[in-house]
Scaffold this motif. Structure first.
Motif, short mmCIF file in Angstrom:
data_model
loop_
_atom_site.label_atom_id
_atom_site.label_comp_id
_atom_site.label_asym_id
_atom_site.label_seq_id
_atom_site.Cartn_x
_atom_site.Cartn_y
_atom_site.Cartn_z
N MET A 1 0.85 -1.16 0.00
CA MET A 1 0.00 0.00 0.00
C MET A 1 0.90 1.23 0.00
O MET A 1 1.82 1.32 0.80
N THR A 2 0.62 2.17 -0.87
CA THR A 2 1.43 3.38 -0.95
C THR A 2 0.92 4.42 0.02
O THR A 2 -0.20 4.35 0.52
N ALA A 3 1.74 5.45 0.26
CA ALA A 3 1.39 6.49 1.22
C ALA A 3 0.14 7.27 0.79
O ALA A 3 -0.52 7.87 1.62
N THR A 4 -0.18 7.27 -0.51
CA THR A 4 -1.33 8.04 -0.98
C THR A 4 -2.63 7.24 -0.91
O THR A 4 -3.69 7.80 -1.07
N GLN A 5 -2.56 5.93 -0.67
CA GLN A 5 -3.77 5.12 -0.58
C GLN A 5 -4.39 5.24 0.80
O GLN A 5 -3.69 5.36 1.80
N THR A 6 -5.72 5.21 0.83
CA THR A 6 -6.44 5.27 2.09
C THR A 6 -6.86 3.87 2.50
O THR A 6 -7.38 3.10 1.68
N LEU A 7 -6.63 3.53 3.76
CA LEU A 7 -7.06 2.23 4.26
C LEU A 7 -8.57 2.20 4.33
O LEU A 7 -9.21 3.20 4.62
N PRO A 8 -9.17 1.03 4.09
CA PRO A 8 -10.63 0.93 4.12
C PRO A 8 -11.20 1.12 5.52
O PRO A 8 -10.50 0.99 6.53
N SER A 9 -12.48 1.41 5.57
CA SER A 9 -13.20 1.59 6.81
C SER A 9 -13.21 0.28 7.61
O SER A 9 -13.20 -0.81 7.04
N LEU A 10 -13.26 0.41 8.91
CA LEU A 10 -13.40 -0.76 9.79
C LEU A 10 -14.86 -1.13 9.99
O LEU A 10 -15.16 -2.13 10.64
N HIS A 11 -15.76 -0.33 9.44
CA HIS A 11 -17.19 -0.51 9.69
C HIS A 11 -17.68 -1.90 9.31
O HIS A 11 -17.44 -2.38 8.19
N ASP A 12 -18.33 -2.55 10.25
CA ASP A 12 -18.95 -3.86 10.07
C ASP A 12 -17.94 -4.95 9.71
O ASP A 12 -18.25 -5.86 8.96
N ARG A 13 -16.74 -4.85 10.28
CA ARG A 13 -15.72 -5.88 10.07
C ARG A 13 -15.51 -6.65 11.38
O ARG A 13 -15.64 -6.10 12.47
N THR A 14 -15.15 -7.92 11.23
CA THR A 14 -14.91 -8.79 12.37
C THR A 14 -13.45 -9.22 12.36
O THR A 14 -12.90 -9.53 11.30
N PHE A 15 -12.85 -9.24 13.54
CA PHE A 15 -11.45 -9.63 13.70
C PHE A 15 -11.34 -10.71 14.77
O PHE A 15 -12.11 -10.72 15.73
N LYS A 16 -10.36 -11.60 14.60
CA LYS A 16 -10.09 -12.64 15.60
C LYS A 16 -8.66 -12.44 16.12
O LYS A 16 -7.75 -12.17 15.34
N MET A 17 -8.52 -12.57 17.43
CA MET A 17 -7.20 -12.43 18.04
C MET A 17 -6.36 -13.65 17.69
O MET A 17 -6.82 -14.79 17.81
N VAL A 18 -5.12 -13.41 17.26
CA VAL A 18 -4.22 -14.52 16.94
C VAL A 18 -3.03 -14.59 17.88
O VAL A 18 -2.38 -15.63 17.98
N SER A 19 -2.71 -13.48 18.57
CA SER A 19 -1.63 -13.51 19.55
C SER A 19 -1.84 -12.41 20.57
O SER A 19 -2.46 -11.38 20.28
#
Length: 119
Positions: A1-19
């Protein structure tokens, strides 16, 4: 990902802890986090592994989020509160990863959560 790209929204995303440096992560039943985002505000909930229920709220600036959290430990019923900062990263498959820095039990901690594919 380049410095000019915007990371996507976290809205309605699920994450699982791995460590986590706080406790061993149960790979078969890790803590699962649901994120919501609107206009730079972050909120959500989590449960699983060592946590009965948890809630968080905070803000996002670019690829960093700051949250305050509270959760109930499954084994003791103790209520834990704290603050944390997470860096948002994107893996080679385009899935998001959160590298979380926080303090718990009087010491700095680190955990990593990976995005769960939408079902």
């Amino acid at each position: 990902m380049t410095a000019t790209q915007t990371l996507p929204s976290l809205h309605d995303r699920t994450f699982k802890m791995v460590s986590s440096t706080t406790s061993a992560v149960n790979a078969e039943a890790p803590s699962t986090f649901r994120y919501f985002e609107q206009d730079g505000v972050i909120w959500g909930d989590y449960t699983g592994d060592t946590v009965t229920i948890g809630k968080f709220v905070g803000t996002r600036t670019g690829d960093t989020i700051w949250v305050s959290f509270v959760h109930v430990l499954a084994d003791t019923g103790e209520v834990i509160t704290g603050n944390g900062e997470s860096d948002i990263e994107v893996d080679d498959e385009g899935m998001l990863r959160l590298v979380e820095h926080y303090e718990m039990f009087g010491a700095p901690q680190l955990s990593v959560c990976v995005e769960s594919p939408a079902s």
